[in-house]
Scaffold this active site. Sequence first.
Site, PDB file in Angstrom:
ATOM      1  N   GLU A 250      47.125 -28.017  12.234  1.00 56.05           N
ATOM      2  CA  GLU A 250      48.111 -27.960  13.331  1.00 56.05           C
ATOM      3  C   GLU A 250      48.679 -26.551  13.325  1.00 56.05           C
ATOM      4  OE1 GLU A 250      48.797 -30.312  15.417  1.00 56.05           O
ATOM      5  OE2 GLU A 250      48.022 -32.129  14.486  1.00 56.05           O
ATOM      6  N   CYS A 284      56.601 -25.313  17.351  1.00 51.76           N
ATOM      7  CA  CYS A 284      55.244 -24.979  17.803  1.00 51.76           C
ATOM      8  C   CYS A 284      55.054 -25.345  19.268  1.00 51.76           C
ATOM      9  CB  CYS A 284      54.214 -25.681  16.937  1.00 51.76           C
ATOM     10  SG  CYS A 284      54.442 -27.459  16.896  1.00 51.76           S
TER      11      CYS A 284
HETATM   12  P1  NAD Z   1      52.269 -20.092   7.301  1.00 50.94           P
HETATM   13  O1  NAD Z   1      50.871 -20.221   7.741  1.00 50.94           O
HETATM   14  O2  NAD Z   1      52.760 -18.755   6.891  1.00 50.94           O
HETATM   15  O3  NAD Z   1      52.567 -21.050   6.064  1.00 50.94           O
HETATM   16  C1  NAD Z   1      52.394 -22.441   6.129  1.00 50.94           C
HETATM   17  C2  NAD Z   1      52.151 -22.983   4.734  1.00 50.94           C
HETATM   18  O4  NAD Z   1      50.904 -22.499   4.232  1.00 50.94           O
HETATM   19  C3  NAD Z   1      53.197 -22.568   3.708  1.00 50.94           C
HETATM   20  O5  NAD Z   1      53.476 -23.684   2.896  1.00 50.94           O
HETATM   21  C4  NAD Z   1      52.488 -21.493   2.916  1.00 50.94           C
HETATM   22  O6  NAD Z   1      52.952 -21.338   1.593  1.00 50.94           O
HETATM   23  C5  NAD Z   1      51.058 -22.013   2.915  1.00 50.94           C
HETATM   24  N1  NAD Z   1      50.018 -21.023   2.690  1.00 50.94           N
HETATM   25  C6  NAD Z   1      50.041 -19.695   2.949  1.00 50.94           C
HETATM   26  N2  NAD Z   1      48.856 -19.128   2.629  1.00 50.94           N
HETATM   27  C7  NAD Z   1      48.064 -20.132   2.168  1.00 50.94           C
HETATM   28  C8  NAD Z   1      46.718 -20.201   1.704  1.00 50.94           C
HETATM   29  N3  NAD Z   1      45.945 -19.122   1.661  1.00 50.94           N
HETATM   30  N4  NAD Z   1      46.225 -21.397   1.340  1.00 50.94           N
HETATM   31  C9  NAD Z   1      46.982 -22.502   1.412  1.00 50.94           C
HETATM   32  N5  NAD Z   1      48.262 -22.505   1.827  1.00 50.94           N
HETATM   33  C10 NAD Z   1      48.793 -21.341   2.215  1.00 50.94           C
HETATM   34  O7  NAD Z   1      53.141 -20.697   8.492  1.00 50.94           O
HETATM   35  P2  NAD Z   1      54.718 -20.717   8.621  1.00 50.94           P
HETATM   36  O8  NAD Z   1      55.195 -19.338   8.953  1.00 50.94           O
HETATM   37  O9  NAD Z   1      55.324 -21.432   7.464  1.00 50.94           O
HETATM   38  O10 NAD Z   1      54.923 -21.680   9.896  1.00 50.94           O
HETATM   39  C11 NAD Z   1      55.051 -21.219  11.206  1.00 50.94           C
HETATM   40  C12 NAD Z   1      53.779 -21.507  11.978  1.00 50.94           C
HETATM   41  O11 NAD Z   1      53.511 -22.900  11.964  1.00 50.94           O
HETATM   42  C13 NAD Z   1      53.867 -21.138  13.446  1.00 50.94           C
HETATM   43  O12 NAD Z   1      52.693 -20.479  13.827  1.00 50.94           O
HETATM   44  C14 NAD Z   1      53.950 -22.484  14.150  1.00 50.94           C
HETATM   45  O13 NAD Z   1      53.468 -22.502  15.458  1.00 50.94           O
HETATM   46  C15 NAD Z   1      53.112 -23.334  13.254  1.00 50.94           C
HETATM   47  N6  NAD Z   1      53.429 -24.731  13.468  1.00 50.94           N
HETATM   48  C16 NAD Z   1      52.511 -25.541  14.072  1.00 50.94           C
HETATM   49  C17 NAD Z   1      52.812 -26.876  14.341  1.00 50.94           C
HETATM   50  C18 NAD Z   1      51.837 -27.805  15.021  1.00 50.94           C
HETATM   51  O14 NAD Z   1      52.044 -29.008  14.982  1.00 50.94           O
HETATM   52  N7  NAD Z   1      50.791 -27.314  15.655  1.00 50.94           N
HETATM   53  C19 NAD Z   1      54.065 -27.370  13.988  1.00 50.94           C
HETATM   54  C20 NAD Z   1      54.977 -26.504  13.397  1.00 50.94           C
HETATM   55  C21 NAD Z   1      54.648 -25.201  13.120  1.00 50.94           C
END
Ligand code: NAD
Length: 514
Positions: A250, A284
């Site tokens: 997502e 999002c």
């Molecule tokens: P992010 O991708 O920076 O981090 C998300 C999670 O992934 C964190 O827990 C982080 O520690 C982990 N992570 C980072 N690198 C990783 C790796 N290499 N392997 C595994 N895990 C890893 O995102 P964010 O800044 O926390 O969230 C914001 C983003 O989330 C925005 O782009 C938003 O649109 C999206 N989002 C999407 C939805 C949806 O339902 N489509 C809902 C909410 C947020």
Amino acid sequence: MSTIEKPIQAETNGAAETRAIAVENPATGTTIANVPDMGSGEVVAMIARARRAQLAWDALGFEGRARVMYAARHWLVENRDRMLRTIVEETGKTREDAIVGDWSFVVDSLGFWAKRAPKYLRDEHIRPHSPFLLGKRIVVRHRPIGVVGVIGPWNFPLNLCFGDAIAALMAGNAVVLKPSEITPLANMLMAEGMKAAGLPEDVMQVATGRGETGAALVDGADMIMFTGSTATGKKIMAQAAETLTPVSLELGGKDPMIVLRDADVERAANAAVSYSMSNGGQICTSVERVYVEEPVYDEFVRRVVDNVRSLRQGVPGEPGAVDIGAVTFGPQAEIVEGHVKDAVEKGAKVLVGGERGEGPGRFFQPTVMVDVDHTMKAMTEETFGPTLPIMRVRDVDEAVKLANDSNFGLNSSVWTKDVDKGEQVARRIEAGSSCVNDGLVNYLAQEAPFGGLKDSGVGGRHGVSGIRKYCTAQTILVTRFAPKRELHFFPYSARTTKVLERGFALLYGRKRSN
Ligand code: NAD
């Protein structure tokens, strides 16, 4: 005062954990807790414990698991003040945003999956169509995949991490949660709640840490449910390919709103402001860009500007005290600021806001921009802040073309009093979901699938597919009454071959036009 009073130590497998992550209240700039930055060894140990615990959890059956979910719901209602304070402190969002976007959704979701899981996962009896299978019984069963790793973002810490674990747990899986390092506290508190609700030890564990901790989970878990940025989603998919681990992703969005000339402009303007700026625009499915047909453009912009000027921003305090809280994640403030600057440099006009707010916390003013176009990042990249760029369009075709001129495809909306026309326009938008005269609330329809197209994701949550993704399907064919030798058994003979061939020719040889 912090809800989590003292630094939390990891439950490790022996070795004391020394690395820690400071959790900040972004609205005040103060550190509210320290949590362990877990290494891959600890994640591997957690997965092993989860694997052992899963079998008995699955054996408990739907009813036994549902009892725990209902008890967890009760706990979450009784402990709502603790949970809401925790979410508000670690995100800097308002209590109202925490109630609507995190707490109430999860409360609802616990009962939803407790009730629906048995129906969505019940055995399916299939009547085979093939003549070879006459008289045979086929049943498809959905069994838990094992250990599900749920990796979550910071914008809705409880909903988009623990919230995704509920269906996985109801399906009979064990879960390891990896909340965002920015906002781990709500999930840690929820683990306490699940224990109080009677969830057996190790069925759900929380691995606090950064990206490396998440990567260790991708290596070890049987399935990954990820919510976060598109960039991280792509990394996870590539890593999961090495072990053929299924993923559900997502990701980001750049949701368009199309306002047609026959819209209820007042409702559309009010919705545009709420759905672009609630939760500080850190959703999002926020409205990230608006296309308004010429005849109602001026009225729409005037109403939006009046509305945004009245918004109150600040440190969340008593209920109702402010409308918009802080920017939860430091680098996000730079992205939001960068998008506004880029737009202004390319000719956009800021009608309200446009700058960072006063510290010591981290704020960005509610911002309205016009004279925008698709050369600007504000119209093409995810901003994830309280900004609303509005573009004037000639007609519906131009609006649809611009709406689809995007790498993203998560949510979208069309505004018109002619709901049939609205639905037809909605069908032309390349997005996982579309609303007519509404926005965001489609997320609450947990019966219906929710997911993104293009860079917005792969797979989805909610609905039948939202729980079956946590399972493997096993097809069982049962033959009860049968001859000693079937027509297709060895040895082949001229007579049986002819019978088979003629039989098929008779069955399928008739000409038909459709
Ligand atoms: P992010 O991708 O920076 O981090 C998300 C999670 O992934 C964190 O827990 C982080 O520690 C982990 N992570 C980072 N690198 C990783 C790796 N290499 N392997 C595994 N895990 C890893 O995102 P964010 O800044 O926390 O969230 C914001 C983003 O989330 C925005 O782009 C938003 O649109 C999206 N989002 C999407 C939805 C949806 O339902 N489509 C809902 C909410 C947020």
